[in-house]
Design a protein around this motif. Structure first.
Motif, short mmCIF file in Angstrom:
data_model
loop_
_atom_site.label_atom_id
_atom_site.label_comp_id
_atom_site.label_asym_id
_atom_site.label_seq_id
_atom_site.Cartn_x
_atom_site.Cartn_y
_atom_site.Cartn_z
N ALA A 221 -15.19 97.15 22.71
CA ALA A 221 -14.10 98.12 22.65
C ALA A 221 -12.80 97.61 23.26
N ALA A 222 -12.72 96.34 23.60
CA ALA A 222 -11.47 95.80 24.15
C ALA A 222 -10.37 95.89 23.10
N LEU A 223 -9.16 96.26 23.54
CA LEU A 223 -8.06 96.45 22.59
C LEU A 223 -7.00 95.39 22.84
N ILE A 236 9.91 88.47 14.13
CA ILE A 236 11.23 88.62 13.52
C ILE A 236 11.67 90.08 13.53
N ASN A 237 12.96 90.31 13.79
CA ASN A 237 13.58 91.64 13.89
C ASN A 237 13.14 92.42 15.12
N GLY A 238 12.45 91.76 16.02
CA GLY A 238 12.01 92.42 17.25
C GLY A 238 12.73 91.87 18.47
N HIS A 239 12.89 92.70 19.46
CA HIS A 239 13.50 92.27 20.72
C HIS A 239 12.48 91.44 21.50
N PRO A 240 12.92 90.39 22.21
CA PRO A 240 11.97 89.53 22.94
C PRO A 240 11.10 90.29 23.94
N ARG A 241 11.60 91.41 24.47
CA ARG A 241 10.83 92.16 25.47
C ARG A 241 10.07 93.33 24.86
N TYR A 242 10.24 93.52 23.57
CA TYR A 242 9.67 94.71 22.93
C TYR A 242 8.14 94.75 23.00
N ALA A 243 7.48 93.64 22.68
CA ALA A 243 6.01 93.63 22.60
C ALA A 243 5.38 94.05 23.92
N ALA A 244 5.83 93.46 25.00
CA ALA A 244 5.25 93.79 26.30
C ALA A 244 5.52 95.24 26.68
N LEU A 245 6.75 95.71 26.41
CA LEU A 245 7.09 97.09 26.72
C LEU A 245 6.27 98.08 25.89
N ALA A 246 6.17 97.80 24.59
CA ALA A 246 5.45 98.70 23.69
C ALA A 246 3.98 98.79 24.08
N CYS A 247 3.36 97.65 24.40
CA CYS A 247 1.95 97.67 24.80
C CYS A 247 1.75 98.42 26.11
N ALA A 248 2.69 98.26 27.06
CA ALA A 248 2.59 98.97 28.33
C ALA A 248 2.70 100.48 28.11
N VAL A 256 -5.87 103.88 27.32
CA VAL A 256 -6.72 102.75 26.94
C VAL A 256 -6.04 101.46 27.37
N PRO A 257 -6.71 100.56 28.08
CA PRO A 257 -6.09 99.29 28.43
C PRO A 257 -5.71 98.51 27.16
N VAL A 258 -4.44 98.22 27.02
CA VAL A 258 -3.94 97.50 25.85
C VAL A 258 -3.27 96.23 26.34
N ARG A 259 -3.69 95.13 25.80
CA ARG A 259 -3.03 93.88 26.17
C ARG A 259 -2.46 93.21 24.92
N PRO A 260 -1.26 92.61 25.05
CA PRO A 260 -0.71 91.90 23.90
C PRO A 260 -1.59 90.72 23.51
N ALA A 261 -1.68 90.46 22.24
CA ALA A 261 -2.48 89.34 21.76
C ALA A 261 -1.93 88.03 22.31
N GLY A 262 -2.82 87.08 22.51
CA GLY A 262 -2.39 85.78 22.99
C GLY A 262 -1.55 85.04 21.97
N ASP A 263 -1.86 85.21 20.70
CA ASP A 263 -1.10 84.58 19.61
C ASP A 263 -0.94 85.63 18.52
N PHE A 264 0.28 86.11 18.32
CA PHE A 264 0.51 87.20 17.39
C PHE A 264 0.26 86.81 15.94
N ILE A 265 0.53 85.56 15.59
CA ILE A 265 0.28 85.13 14.20
C ILE A 265 -1.22 85.17 13.92
#
Length: 472
Positions: A221-223, A236-248, A256-265
């Protein structure tokens, strides 16, 4: 009377939309294109709630970054909270199985949120110059990061509920095991008499199997989210800080504990997590089904079967045979297990069919996981409330079966040897006599020795009292 409509426009052209609908043109086209299952994504409330949580997290992140005006961000988050509280779910009308990698689901969410937000700010639905489904609600996102994140969040929520139901079922089996702790029976291998055990030990096993699988669910169940990866994971089209902020924000909103993927591609194209989860669900289904097979077999009868236990009678079993009662609760659980096992193949093939930077088949993966998750939970609940608590043991029958069984000879083997034990077993079968009587008559062991060896508590655990028995 003709239904009132409003006109909306997309790249295909103009399209009439019901005036009172919160969804828009993209949703209407999806409804027309994908009349597949006869159901809608509204029938998967965990998915709708997860979509709203993702959209709210995105709006908060974009507000923090100064990319979304505060009043629009507030209106969007208010709508998302309304949806997470159960509102507007009937507006999610697209079919769960759809082409486009989940785009229709994402568009449906964007339009509902935009139009309700417009209403909150005092504007008519469809007035997208103020709040646009894509420019505002979908800001910094794409279907390819929103949809898989929402699906994974929905799965985590569903898994927690299934885990709770499995824990309750395990507790029910444990309680029944305690009730049957003193009931001796014959264990069987390959449907043949093996060695004695207690009915409590048998039911403890069912509880342990369920608890083992519940632990595996927790591990699956890890997310890990690719939110912020946008189209293919390059951001592309995203702010450099957006991913970390959105996941937080998503972790805070969902709990639910959400962590950004290690490699988004990698995370955007890889469906391995879904395959792993499906495998765990298959494991749960297989073992639940095996347990139900045992319940059906040991309750077979009432006079011409094993007849070791009695399942509670919950309904008449036949339209032609009066008095017949069938094991309908284990049977329905078996069927749900078959569904889950079959869906695992669907998930496997859909994950394998992805190409290059995206898997277009995540909708069927989501459908093949969310639906059986709900069914598995219902199966556990039904088994725990409608079957297991009412099971009774045919104690005298089980006692007699043990003492008639040639399987008792195994307990004598350390004392008289394998060859003598084999001869004794064959003699007992041929004469229809008990092992104990023949062993005593043949002078292989004394009555006192046999009483010690064949004492019930010594038959169901390691017997470590060699001094109690002197081998002739």
């Amino acid at each position: 009377m003709a239904q009132a409509t409003r006109m909306e426009h997309d790249l295909v052209g103009d399209k009439e939309v019901p005036a009172d609908a919160y969804y828009g043109v993209h949703t209407v086209r999806a409804v027309e294109n994908f009349a597949i299952t006869g159901s809608t994504i509204a029938q998967f409330p965990d998915l709708i709630t997860a979509l709203a949580a993702v959209k709210e997290a995105a709006a908060r992140a974009n507000r923090d970054l100064g990319l979304l005006p505060p009043d629009i961000a507030e209106a969007i988050t208010d709508v998302c909270e309304e949806i997470r509280s159960g509102g507007l779910h009937e507006q999610f009308v697209v079919d769960p199985i759809q082409g486009g990698a989940g785009t229709s689901t994402n568009m449906n969410a964007n339009e509902v949120i935009a139009n309700r937000a417009l209403e909150i700010l005092g504007h008519p639905r469809g007035f997208y110059d103020v709040i646009h489904p894509l420019d505002h609600v979908n800001l910094g996102q794409s279907t390819n990061d929103v949809y898989p994140t929402a699906v994974r969040l929905a799965l985590v929520t569903s898994l927690r509920r299934l885990g709770d139901s499995m824990e309750a079922l395990a507790d029910t089996f444990s309680a029944k095991a305690a009730e049957f702790s003193d009931v001796l029976k014959m264990g069987r291998t390959q449907l043949q008499d093996a060695v004695p055990m207690t009915l409590g030990q048998e039911f403890t096993t069912y509880a342990v199997m369920i608890e083992e699988d519940r632990q595996r669910l927790t591990e699956a169940a890890a997310l890990e989210s690719n939110l912020g990866g946008t189209a293919i994971g390059t951001g592309i089209n995203g702010h450099p800080r957006y991913a970390a902020l959105a996941c937080a924000h998503l972790a805070e909103i969902s709990g639910v504990p959400v962590r950004p993927a290690g490699d988004f591609i990698e995370a955007t194209q890889d469906c391995g997590a879904f395959v792993q989860l499906s495998g765990v669900l298959k494991r749960v289904a297989v073992k639940l089904s095996k347990t139900c097979n045992d319940l059906r077999l040991t309750s077979s009868g009432p006079t011409a079967g094993l007849g070791e236990i009695n399942l509670p009678p919950v309904q008449a079993g036949s339209s032609i045979m009066p008095g017949k009662v069938n094991p309908v609760i284990p049977e329905v659980v078996n069927q749900i297990a078959f569904e889950v096992i079959g869906n695992d193949l669907t998930v496997t093939m859909a994950a394998e069919a992805g190409q290059l930077q995206l898997n277009a088949f995540e909708p069927i993966i989501a459908y093949s996981l969310l639906r059986p998750l709900t069914h598995l939970r219902a199966a556990c609940d039904t088994l725990a409330t409608r079957c297991v608590p009412g099971i009774t043991a045919n104690r005298q029958h089980l006692h007699d079966t043990v003492h008639r069984s040639v399987g008792l000879v195994t307990a004598l083997t350390p004392h008289i040897g394998y060859t003598a034990s084999t001869a004794l077993a064959r003699q007992a079968l041929a004469a229809g006599r008990t092992i104990k009587d023949l062993a005593a008559e043949g002078g292989l062991l004394t009555t006192d020795q046999l009483d010690v060896i064949l004492r019930p508590q010594n038959l169901t655990r390691p017997f470590t009292e060699p001094s109690a028995v002197a081998t002739p």
